[in-house]
Design a protein around this motif. Sequence first.
Motif, short mmCIF file in Angstrom:
data_model
loop_
_atom_site.label_atom_id
_atom_site.label_comp_id
_atom_site.label_asym_id
_atom_site.label_seq_id
_atom_site.Cartn_x
_atom_site.Cartn_y
_atom_site.Cartn_z
N SER A 105 -13.52 13.51 -39.26
CA SER A 105 -13.00 14.81 -38.83
C SER A 105 -11.67 15.14 -39.51
N ALA A 106 -10.90 14.08 -39.84
CA ALA A 106 -9.61 14.28 -40.50
C ALA A 106 -9.76 14.48 -42.00
N GLY A 107 -10.98 14.40 -42.51
CA GLY A 107 -11.22 14.63 -43.93
C GLY A 107 -11.26 13.38 -44.77
N ALA A 108 -11.32 12.20 -44.13
CA ALA A 108 -11.38 10.94 -44.89
C ALA A 108 -12.69 10.85 -45.67
N LYS A 109 -12.60 10.30 -46.89
CA LYS A 109 -13.79 10.23 -47.76
C LYS A 109 -14.07 8.84 -48.29
N THR A 110 -13.14 7.89 -48.15
CA THR A 110 -13.34 6.55 -48.69
C THR A 110 -13.03 5.48 -47.65
N LYS A 111 -13.31 4.23 -48.01
CA LYS A 111 -13.04 3.09 -47.12
C LYS A 111 -11.54 2.88 -46.91
N LEU A 112 -10.74 3.47 -47.77
CA LEU A 112 -9.29 3.32 -47.64
C LEU A 112 -8.79 3.86 -46.30
N GLY A 118 -5.90 0.56 -39.88
CA GLY A 118 -5.47 -0.75 -39.39
C GLY A 118 -4.02 -1.06 -39.73
N VAL A 119 -3.61 -0.69 -40.95
CA VAL A 119 -2.23 -0.95 -41.37
C VAL A 119 -1.25 -0.15 -40.50
N LEU A 120 -1.57 1.10 -40.23
CA LEU A 120 -0.69 1.93 -39.40
C LEU A 120 -0.58 1.39 -37.98
N LEU A 121 -1.69 0.92 -37.43
CA LEU A 121 -1.65 0.33 -36.09
C LEU A 121 -0.77 -0.92 -36.07
N LEU A 122 -0.90 -1.75 -37.10
CA LEU A 122 -0.08 -2.97 -37.17
C LEU A 122 1.41 -2.61 -37.26
N LEU A 123 1.74 -1.62 -38.08
CA LEU A 123 3.14 -1.21 -38.22
C LEU A 123 3.69 -0.63 -36.91
#
Length: 289
Positions: A105-112, A118-123
């Motif tokens: 829904s946010a427009g994501a297109k790749t596995k990144l 996950g990185v944002l949650l960890l930070l």
Amino acid sequence: MALGENHLVKLPVAKDFTEFTGFFKSPDFSAIGVKFIWIQAITLAVVASLESLLSIEAADKLDPNKRFTPPNRELVAQGAGNVVSSLLGGLPVTAVIVRSSANISAGAKTKLSAILHGVLLLLLVYFAPELLNKIPLTSLAAVLIFVGFKLTKPSIFKDLYKKGWDQIIPFVVTILAILFTDLLIGIGIGIVTGLLFSIRSNFKNAFIIVNEEEQYLIRFRKDITFLHKSDLKKQLDFVPDGGKLLLDITRSEFIDTDIIELIQDFAIQSKHKNIKIDFRASEKYSNII
């Protein structure tokens, strides 16, 4: 009524990096021989695998580019992630449709997008745990309900209903079973229900029978198992003495031994009943008669 602490997210707050890394715990390998642990591990593995497979199927349908996720690669990645997570004292991970649908829904297109998630949650857990601890659990529940409603909107039920009872009944049974039991039992009941309808469909449409006066055509449309023996025998008995039968099994890749014996017995009996048999089969089953 004001929100209390038990209504909010509860994350441990670390004063420094050393205390933060102290949250990671090594596994207790002394329990590796405990039967209960193995039962729980197998249960989690089955549930996580099924949830991931269902999630990637739903995510593929939501993908605007209509790409296909290899299920085997997804399960291998999940297994590797769970191994690393368990070695750090973490919980099992699965593919989650809520996160996937939010990314799409946010427009994501790749596995990144999943990696950055996950990185944002960890930070956030490291730098802003106090902020996360102010989030009401009801807010998270509302997000799940909203996303879940979007994934199971009434139009989906209407589409399944139009496709037939063999589609809508297993779907509804699975939902009700999950609601009244738990995820593992519910999915198990849904799988069994789906298999029963699949067997029923295969049983009903396995072969067709056409007759005109004393000429009969029996054509196998798919694989034939012992479940079809009684029905096939009944149809063969309808062929009258002196009649003609065209038996076409060219489309079958598998024919059960019981069915082969039934055809051979009928071929022997047909000689005494003056029944002429025109037999057509693939090379695999050309020597049945």
